[in-house]
Design an enzyme around this catalytic site. Sequence first.
Site, PDB file in Angstrom:
ATOM      1  N   SER A 247       0.944  -1.305   0.071  1.00 46.11           N
ATOM      2  CA  SER A 247      -0.061  -0.070  -0.476  1.00 46.11           C
ATOM      3  C   SER A 247       1.055   1.226   0.103  1.00 46.11           C
ATOM      4  CB  SER A 247      -1.055  -0.427   1.378  1.00 46.11           C
ATOM      5  OG  SER A 247      -0.098   0.585   2.280  1.00 46.11           O
ATOM      6  N   LYS A 248       0.172   2.310   0.144  1.00 44.32           N
ATOM      7  CA  LYS A 248       1.312   3.210  -0.359  1.00 44.32           C
ATOM      8  C   LYS A 248       1.634   3.673   1.112  1.00 44.32           C
ATOM      9  CE  LYS A 248      -2.135   7.506  -2.595  1.00 44.32           C
ATOM     10  NZ  LYS A 248      -3.502   6.458  -2.293  1.00 44.32           N
ATOM     11  N   ARG A 249       1.581   3.642   1.999  1.00 38.30           N
ATOM     12  CA  ARG A 249       2.651   2.699   3.177  1.00 38.30           C
ATOM     13  C   ARG A 249       4.052   2.703   3.171  1.00 38.30           C
ATOM     14  NH1 ARG A 249       2.900  -0.468   6.893  1.00 38.30           N
ATOM     15  NH2 ARG A 249       1.372  -2.432   5.885  1.00 38.30           N
ATOM     16  N   GLY A 251       5.158   3.257   0.126  1.00 37.41           N
ATOM     17  CA  GLY A 251       6.412   4.794  -0.891  1.00 37.41           C
ATOM     18  C   GLY A 251       5.136   4.375  -1.946  1.00 37.41           C
TER      19      GLY A 251
END
Length: 495
Positions: A247-249, A251
């Site tokens: 996920s965006k977490r 990067g």
Amino acid sequence: MRFAPSPTGQVHVGNARTALFNWLFARQQGGTFILRIEDTDLERSEARYEAQLMEDIQWLGLDWDEGPDKGGPYPPYRQSDKGQVYLDHAERLIREGKAYPCFCSQQELERQREEAQAAQQPQIYPGTCRNIPPEEAVRRRQAGESCAIRLKIPERPIRFHDIVRGWVEFSNEVVSDLIIIRSSGVAVYNYVVVVDDAEMKITHVIRGDDHLSNTPKQVALYEALDWPVPEFAHLSTILGPDRERLSKRHGATSLANFREMGVLPEALMNYMALLGWAPTGGEREVFSPTELVQEFDLTRVTPSPAVFDFEKLYWLNRHYIKESAPERVAALAEPILLRALELSEPTSEISAWLAHITAALVHSVNKLDELPERAASVLHFYPVAAIGATENQEILAAETSQTVLAAVTAKLEAEAEPLEAAHFKAILKEVQKETGIKGPALFHPVRIALTGQQSGPEFDRLVPLMEEGARLTLSKSVPAVRERLAAFMTILQTR
Ligand code: GLU
């Protein structure tokens, strides 16, 4: 084969890999690759995402044979442009006794949902309207009573073949009679996708395994509609390095992110192909797009989750940067360097200078967005910071450094500009001879004066880039070698 994205956001690697595997399989088998826009969720779908996703997958190197922009034999390729055909097939299913109108109210269904939730059971429609005699159903519809349309799920397990997972079976007890047309007249995803895939003559449905639980419903629909069931291939989830769903977490995850970072499309394509697939033998990792089309094997795709290894992607990127024509790398790097210089419209001379910077420094980067930092010693000049930096104190305080800097500065005064790299080298040689100072004691103070740092690219590379930059930016942001040294000395002496 088809890629059927919903235009509700950026294309990230999960979807991009789905597109890639479909494309590889289609190109390898001589099949047709269709782009179909699934924009039935009108609230979340936006035209700008549709345009962006086409641009993104094109950037990746995928081309499609049929799609909303290209047309093809089975239009429309955008679901929102279609409508009546879904209703027609639904009415046929009712006539054939395979579907039925459902008059249950929202409140009633909501109550059942809550009960199921409280009992921690899957919500299975109890079949309330299944047994309403057809004539009565017709009468109630004609009287204007609002109804949805539900498919009758057969009372036997539903089986289908999955190329990645083998035979998959779902008990009919976990699949309820699904709504195919809502009371509002809107067709539901699981139904729409079957009608579209069948009409577009899709033989292989390759998609993410988040759709695995939808598949028995779709298979039941194919069977009810008397259409051949396609082959399925459900691709595993992609995890981040910590084994949580990517996920965006973690990067960068969207194609747009990687593109901005200066990852080359063929590097990303190569890397994504290895997410769940490995060639026979398993050792080889570098594959050009053409090689991938030849070597890719859908039957070797693994059902276990794939872990996204950013370092491996960057390693491949470095490989492809080295392999690429310098002009192409320069063109890709230019916008990144312009942003760092806060320049918008480069002259052809500035472009040429940036291309020289890129050629001189690109061999040491993993992605092109590392270039501005690598080039910082050329692009910027901060003598006050260089003189103040803790790590430079010892060198700058040494008596030999004062001697070297004074000697080099004096010799540069007498030089014509622009300064040639060879000339600069000759000056350093002379200073070495005259003062007897050599090695790091000679080079480090000079390097600090010019770049602020003790290490970095060789003078042979730096000097021409600084001189060219000084000429083009009229020394405003990129001073020439002589100006750098003179300014550095002035500040050093006033301290
Ligand atoms: N529109 C669906 C999605 O983006 C794809 C459905 C499918 O591939 O069958 O998840």
